[in-house]
Design a protein around this motif. Structure first.
Motif, mmCIF file in Angstrom:
data_model
loop_
_atom_site.group_PDB
_atom_site.id
_atom_site.type_symbol
_atom_site.label_atom_id
_atom_site.label_comp_id
_atom_site.label_asym_id
_atom_site.label_seq_id
_atom_site.Cartn_x
_atom_site.Cartn_y
_atom_site.Cartn_z
ATOM 1 N N VAL A 89 0.839 -1.203 0.000
ATOM 2 C CA VAL A 89 0.000 0.000 0.000
ATOM 3 C C VAL A 89 0.873 1.251 0.000
ATOM 4 N N LEU A 90 1.888 1.275 0.846
ATOM 5 C CA LEU A 90 2.794 2.430 0.880
ATOM 6 C C LEU A 90 3.562 2.577 -0.429
ATOM 7 N N SER A 91 3.984 1.465 -1.009
ATOM 8 C CA SER A 91 4.713 1.527 -2.280
ATOM 9 C C SER A 91 3.835 2.079 -3.395
ATOM 10 N N SER A 92 2.595 1.597 -3.493
ATOM 11 C CA SER A 92 1.719 2.097 -4.558
ATOM 12 C C SER A 92 1.406 3.574 -4.347
ATOM 13 N N ALA A 93 1.204 3.985 -3.106
ATOM 14 C CA ALA A 93 0.985 5.407 -2.824
ATOM 15 C C ALA A 93 2.222 6.221 -3.180
ATOM 16 N N VAL A 142 -2.468 9.383 -5.193
ATOM 17 C CA VAL A 142 -2.212 8.450 -4.101
ATOM 18 C C VAL A 142 -3.418 7.542 -3.883
ATOM 19 N N SER A 143 -4.601 8.115 -3.874
ATOM 20 C CA SER A 143 -5.796 7.280 -3.673
ATOM 21 C C SER A 143 -6.065 6.383 -4.883
ATOM 22 N N SER A 144 -5.875 6.885 -6.095
ATOM 23 C CA SER A 144 -6.115 6.066 -7.291
ATOM 24 C C SER A 144 -5.119 4.924 -7.398
ATOM 25 N N PHE A 145 -3.865 5.196 -7.132
ATOM 26 C CA PHE A 145 -2.859 4.135 -7.210
ATOM 27 C C PHE A 145 -3.116 3.077 -6.147
ATOM 28 N N THR A 146 -3.554 3.499 -4.971
ATOM 29 C CA THR A 146 -3.764 2.564 -3.878
ATOM 30 C C THR A 146 -5.075 1.794 -4.021
ATOM 31 N N LEU A 147 -6.142 2.477 -4.389
ATOM 32 C CA LEU A 147 -7.465 1.839 -4.422
ATOM 33 C C LEU A 147 -7.797 1.161 -5.744
ATOM 34 N N VAL A 148 -7.156 1.575 -6.833
ATOM 35 C CA VAL A 148 -7.434 0.983 -8.147
ATOM 36 C C VAL A 148 -6.216 0.229 -8.685
#
Length: 186
Positions: A89-93, A142-148
């Motif tokens: 999660v931290l990496s994708s954000a 940050v939200s798009s990378f993490t949630l999608v």
């Protein structure tokens, strides 16, 4: 097209990141730039491509820089996106934040270069004026990378490892073909 009412929902950067992780670099960069061009055309901005040509050079090259950064980080992404873990999660954000920083800094530099006198004071002024937009852009990315983006990468990753005896986490065209063939048989 339907996201036009939601400015700065980072579908293009997420799509580009996924392309860079899942496809060979040449195809991924072409897809990334093609998606950006197609979205401009679909949203009715095609007439602006010629009237605001200078800034589009910075915009398109900004997306190219993001694509190259995603390609450079693809091995890192394969290592760190290993499941729904805190690290993933931290990496994708962090990828979303990094890509926005690259893109917004470059396009703000383009605004400065094209329309402002060239001095450090004006460059700083342009960066400060772009900060509110950059913060909105950053939160969206940050939200798009993490949630999608993360669930999509993990889903494809699972498909690839389910259909292949190889344990290497790097995505290859051969693994994608094997996964799709396996998925069709199920």
């Amino acid at each position: 097209y339907y996201l036009a009412a939601l400015p700065n929902v980072e579908t293009l950067m997420v799509a580009g990141w996924l392309a860079m992780v899942l496809l060979p670099p040449g195809r991924a960069i072409g897809l990334f730039i093609g998606l950006y061009w197609a979205s401009n055309w679909a949203l009715g901005f095609h007439h602006l491509l010629w009237s605001l040509g200078g800034i589009y050079l910075f915009t398109y090259s900004g997306f190219l820089f993001v694509a190259l950064a995603a390609w450079a980080l693809r091995r890192h992404a394969s290592k760190n996106l290993d499941g729904f873990t805190g690290r993933a999660v931290l990496s994708s954000a962090a990828y979303g934040a990094l890509f926005v920083a690259i893109f917004d800094t470059w396009t703000n530099f383009g605004v400065f270069w094209l329309w402002y006198p060239h001095s450090w004071a004006y460059l700083l002024q342009v960066l400060i004026q772009g900060a509110p937009f950059a913060l909105l852009h950053l939160s969206s990315a940050v939200s798009s990378f993490t949630l999608v983006g993360l669930p999509l990468v993990l889903g494809v990753h699972r498909l690839l490892h389910r259909s292949s005896d190889q344990t290497s986490p790097i995505f290859t065209t051969q693994k994608i073909r094997l996964a799709l063939a396996s998925y069709r048989r199920d």
